[in-house]
Design a protein around this motif. Structure first.
Motif, short mmCIF file in Angstrom:
data_model
loop_
_atom_site.label_atom_id
_atom_site.label_comp_id
_atom_site.label_asym_id
_atom_site.label_seq_id
_atom_site.Cartn_x
_atom_site.Cartn_y
_atom_site.Cartn_z
N UNK A 409 0.85 -1.19 0.00
CA UNK A 409 0.00 0.00 0.00
C UNK A 409 0.89 1.24 0.00
N UNK A 410 0.51 2.24 -0.79
CA UNK A 410 1.37 3.42 -0.95
C UNK A 410 0.98 4.59 -0.06
N UNK A 411 -0.12 4.43 0.69
CA UNK A 411 -0.51 5.47 1.66
C UNK A 411 -0.69 4.79 3.01
N UNK A 412 -0.12 5.40 4.04
CA UNK A 412 -0.19 4.86 5.39
C UNK A 412 -0.79 5.93 6.30
N UNK A 413 -2.03 5.69 6.73
CA UNK A 413 -2.68 6.59 7.69
C UNK A 413 -2.65 5.90 9.05
N UNK A 414 -1.59 6.14 9.80
CA UNK A 414 -1.40 5.44 11.08
C UNK A 414 -2.25 6.05 12.18
N UNK A 415 -3.20 5.29 12.69
CA UNK A 415 -4.06 5.78 13.78
C UNK A 415 -3.35 5.62 15.12
N UNK A 416 -3.56 6.56 15.98
CA UNK A 416 -2.86 6.63 17.26
C UNK A 416 -3.87 6.60 18.40
N UNK A 417 -3.75 5.59 19.27
CA UNK A 417 -4.70 5.46 20.38
C UNK A 417 -4.64 6.66 21.31
N UNK A 418 -3.45 7.22 21.52
CA UNK A 418 -3.32 8.37 22.43
C UNK A 418 -4.08 9.58 21.89
N UNK A 419 -4.08 9.77 20.56
CA UNK A 419 -4.87 10.86 19.97
C UNK A 419 -6.36 10.60 20.14
N UNK A 420 -6.77 9.34 19.94
CA UNK A 420 -8.18 9.00 20.10
C UNK A 420 -8.65 9.22 21.54
N UNK A 421 -7.80 8.87 22.51
CA UNK A 421 -8.17 9.07 23.92
C UNK A 421 -8.30 10.55 24.25
N UNK A 422 -7.56 11.40 23.51
CA UNK A 422 -7.66 12.86 23.73
C UNK A 422 -8.78 13.46 22.90
N UNK A 423 -9.60 12.60 22.28
CA UNK A 423 -10.75 13.02 21.45
C UNK A 423 -10.31 13.84 20.23
N UNK A 424 -9.12 13.48 19.69
CA UNK A 424 -8.66 14.13 18.47
C UNK A 424 -8.99 13.20 17.31
N UNK A 425 -9.98 13.57 16.50
CA UNK A 425 -10.38 12.75 15.36
C UNK A 425 -10.30 13.58 14.07
N UNK A 426 -9.91 12.99 12.93
CA UNK A 426 -9.42 11.62 12.82
C UNK A 426 -8.09 11.47 13.56
N UNK A 427 -7.90 10.32 14.22
CA UNK A 427 -6.73 10.12 15.08
C UNK A 427 -5.52 9.66 14.27
N UNK A 428 -5.30 10.29 13.12
CA UNK A 428 -4.16 9.93 12.25
C UNK A 428 -2.92 10.66 12.75
N UNK A 429 -1.89 9.89 13.08
CA UNK A 429 -0.65 10.47 13.59
C UNK A 429 0.15 11.08 12.44
N UNK A 430 0.32 12.40 12.48
CA UNK A 430 0.97 13.11 11.37
C UNK A 430 2.47 12.88 11.31
N UNK A 431 3.06 12.34 12.39
CA UNK A 431 4.50 12.07 12.39
C UNK A 431 4.81 10.68 11.85
#
Length: 594
Positions: A409-431
C-alpha cells in the motif's frame, strides 16, 4: 461425474478422495446438505476443501459433488443496494426464508431472477462490437446507470438482434454472431472471484481522490486508483474513518466489505448507510453502495473469500467507467482466516503462524486497484481505489499483516490510540503517516490551487515536526527554557492540530471541507505565524507573548472550520485583521522602549 467421498473433517476443512478431474479453486457441494466449498489443495485424487458453512455433523463417507467451475460472482443489475455475505448470498432474501441466522445448505440466487429491469439498447443490428462495449443501459438506482457490456469471454462479434423493454436478468436481450456461432446474451454474467478482470491499460496515479478530510487531502493524499491502509488499535477510529471516506470521497460507487468484524459494528453499517444522505445528490448513500457483510461469527472460510467477492464486484463497476472506492474492514480478520486454514492444512507456518504466502496474497489483492483505460471501443477511463483497515493486536505495527500491507500500500494513515483518547479525530498520527502519491498529485493541486498549496503544506509539516522535538525539551526542563520563537512554534503547532487537523464528523459543516477552504484555513494560520514571527524576531524585551497568542483574530481563525462554503469570502477579511492586530502590539512595544 462420480461423486467424491469425505475421508476427514477438521473444522471448516474437509478432505475428500475419488476427486479425479478436480482442479484448484473448483466450487464443490459437500454432503447431501450441499454445503458450499472450494478446493484449495490437491494430492492425486485427494482434495482439501474449505467449506463456507458450518461443518458440524459431517462425517466420513458422505458425498462431495464437484461443479467443475470456480467460485464466481453474479454480475448484473441488482448489485447496487445489495447486502451480501462473503460468498455473495443475499442476506435480506435469506432472512426472509430462514430467519436471523443462515442455516446450512441454504441455496439462493445472488441476484433476483424475477425482478424486471428496463433495458435501453445502445447498439444497433449489424454493428460490430468488441469486449467491453456497452450494449445498453439499465437505471439500477436513482444514482447509478448500470451499463450492460459485452463480457470479457467474447473478443468481438456482430449484433444480430438487440431487444428493448423490460426483462429479467436471465432473459435474452441480445444475440451476437461470434465467428460461426451465435451467442445469446443476458443482462447477467459470472466471473471467478480470484481472477482479476481485464482492462486495456493501467494509467499513472496523477489525480487525487478528494475526501474532504483535511489531514488526508492536505498532508497525506491518496490518488484515484491508489491503495491505502489504516492500521490502528481497538477504538482508534478505523471504522469511522472508512465511513467518512465512503460518504465523502469523490467516488461514484462504494463497495464496503465488513470482513470478520463484530456483528454490532456491521449492524451499525447496515443501519446507518441506508439513512446516510449522499451529500452530492441528497439521495440515500445506499443508492450507490454494495455491502459485503461477513461477521466474526460466520464460518471462517467465507471470511477468506469475502475480500475477493468485494473486489470482483468493484472491478465490474470500474469496467463500466465509474470511479469506485472499496473499503475492506479489516484485512487482519481475513489474514486470521488464512492462518486458520493454513494450520489445518498442516502447512509450514511463517512468522506468528501466518502462512508463508501471506504477503503474496495481500499483494494480489491490492494490485487489483488502479486507474485504467477500460476495454471497449470508447476507451473510457475509470479507477478502483482500495482502502484496507488493519487491526494489529495491541496496536503493534511490527506484526506480519501490518508489515506485509505496508510493502504494497502506498498510503499509510497510522491511527494513534493516544490521539483517540484525547478526542482528536481523525486520530491519524501526522508524524508516522505518509503518502507516496505526493509527487504524483502535487501538479494537480498546484494547477487547481496554485503553488502556495505546496509551500503551505511543507511549512505546516515542518512546524509539526519541530513541535515534536521541542516537546522533548519541555518535558525535561520546562517551557520557560524556550525562546520566544520556540514558544511561538508550539503555539502555531497547537493551532494546526486543533483548528485544522481536528475535524468533527458529526458537525454538518466541519464533516467535509473542500480543498479550496482547506488551503484558506491553513493559509490563515500560517499568515498569523509569519506576522507574529516578524514581531518576535525584533526581540522586543517588552513583548507580551500571552497577549500575542490571545489576539481576538485567533478565535476567528479557529472558528473558520465552521464557516459555510458560501461565506468563505468573509474569511478573506481576516488577513487584514491579522496584520492590524499584530502591528498594534508592535506599536505598544516601541512605546514602552521609549
Amino acid at each position: 461425474m462420480e461423486a467424491g467421498r469425505i475421508i476427514k473433517v477438521s473444522g471448516p476443512l474437509v478432505i475428500a478422495d475419488n476427486m479425479a478431474g478436480a482442479r484448484m479453486y473448483d466450487l464443490v457441494r459437500v454432503s447431501k446438505a450441499r454445503l458450499m466449498g472450494e478446493i484449495i489443495e490437491l494430492h492425486g485424487e485427494q482434495a482439501s476443501i474449505q467449506v463456507y458453512e458450518e461443518t458440524g455433523g459431517l462425517g466420513p463417507g458422505e458425498p462431495v459433488y464437484n461443479t467443475g467451475t470456480p467460485l464466481s460472482v453474479e454480475l448484473g443489475p441488482g448489485l447496487i443496494e445489495g447486502i451480501f455475505d462473503g460468498v455473495q448470498r443475499p442476506l435480506n432474501i435469506i432472512h426472509k426464508q430462514v430467519g436471523d441466522y443462515i442455516t446450512r445448505g441454504v441455496e439462493v440466487f445472488s441476484l433476483d431472477r424475477e425482478r424486471k429491469w428496463l433495458f435501453e439498447p445502445r447498439v444497433k443490428v449489424g454493428e460490430q462490437v468488441q469486449t467491453g462495449d456497452i450494449l445498453g443501459t439499465v437505471q439500477e438506482s436513482t444514482l447509478v446507470e448500470h451499463r450492460i457490456m459485452l463480457p470479457p469471454t467474447i473478443a468481438s462479434g456482430k449484433i444480430l438482434e438487440i431487444r428493448s423493454g423490460e426483462f429479467t436478468i436471465t432473459e435474452v436481450i441480445c444475440r451476437v454472431e461470434v465467428g460461426q456461432e451465435v451467442v445469446e446474451l443476458t443482462m447477467m454474467h459470472r466471473w471467478p472471484i480470484r481472477q482479476g478482470r481485464p482492462y486495456r491499460q493501467k494509467l499513472g496515479p496523477h489525480i487525487p481522490m478528494i475526501t474532504g478530510q483535511r489531514i488526508i487531502d492536505t498532508l497525506f493524499p491518496i490518488a484515484k486508483g491508489g491503495t491505502a491502509c489504516i492500521p490502528g488499535p481497538f477504538g482508534s477510529g478505523k471504522t469511522v474513518t472508512q465511513h467518512q471516506l465512503a460518504k465523502w470521497a469523490d467516488a461514484e460507487i462504494v463497495v464496503y466489505i465488513g470482513c470478520g468484524e463484530r456483528g454490532n459494528e456491521m449492524t451499525d453499517v447496515l443501519m446507518e448507510f441506508p439513512e446516510l444522505e449522499d451529500p452530492k445528490t441528497g439521495e440515500p448513500l445506499m443508492k450507490r453502495t454494495v455491502l459485503i457483510a461477513n461477521t466474526s461469527n460466520m464460518p471462517v472460510a467465507a471470511r477468506e473469500a469475502s475480500i475477493y467477492t468485494g473486489i470482483t464486484i468493484a472491478e465490474y463497476f470500474r469496467d463500466m467507467g465509474y470511479s469506485v472506492a472499496l473499503m475492506a474492514d479489516s484485512t487482519s480478520r481475513w489474514a486470521e482466516a488464512l492462518r486458520e486454514m493454513s494450520g489445518r492444512l498442516e502447512e509450514m507456518p511463517g512468522e506468528e503462524g501466518y502462512p508463508a504466502y501471506l504477503g503474496t496474497r495481500l499483494a494480489d489483492f491490492y494490485e487489483r486497484a488502479g486507474r485504467t483505460v477500460c476495454l471497449g471501443s470508447d476507451s473510457r477511463e475509470a479507477a478502483l481505489t482500495v482502502v484496507g483497515a488493519v487491526s494489529p493486536p495491541g496496536g503493534d505495527l511490527s506484526e506480519p499483516v501490518s508489515q506485509a500491507t505496508l510493502r504494497v500500500a502506498k498510503v499509510f494513515w497510522g491511527l494513534d490510540a493516544s490521539l483517540a483518547y484525547r478526542r482528536h479525530f481523525p486520530a491519524i498520527n501526522w508524524l508516522l503517516s505518509y503518502s507516496l502519491y505526493m509527487e504524483d498529485v502535487t501538479p494537480y493541486f498546484e494547477q487547481l490551487l496554485g503553488e502556495r498549496w505546496s509551500e503551505r503544506r511543507r511549512e505546516a509539516m515542518r512546524i509539526l515536526q519541530e513541535e515534536a522535538e521541542l516537546e522533548e525539551i519541555v518535558r525535561l526542563v520546562g517551557i520557560d527554557a524556550l525562546s520566544p520563537r520556540e514558544r511561538l512554534i508550539l503555539e502555531i503547532a497547537k493551532s494546526i492540530r486543533e483548528d485544522f487537523l481536528h475535524q468533527n464528523a458529526m458537525h454538518e459543516i466541519d464533516t467535509y471541507t473542500p480543498v479550496e477552504k482547506q488551503l484558506l484555513m491553513l493559509d490563515l494560520i500560517l499568515s498569523y505565524y509569519q506576522e507574529a514571527l516578524k514581531l518576535v524576531e525584533k526581540d522586543d524585551i517588552g513583548l507580551d507573548l500571552e497577549r500575542l497568542f490571545s489576539l481576538p483574530v485567533r478565535e476567528q481563525i479557529a472558528r473558520a472550520k465552521y464557516v459555510p462554503e458560501e461565506q468563505l469570502a468573509g474569511l478573506e477579511a481576516l488577513y487584514g485583521k491579522i496584520k492590524e492586530q499584530v502591528a498594534s502590539l508592535s506599536g505598544e512595544g516601541e512605546e514602552e522602549d521609549a
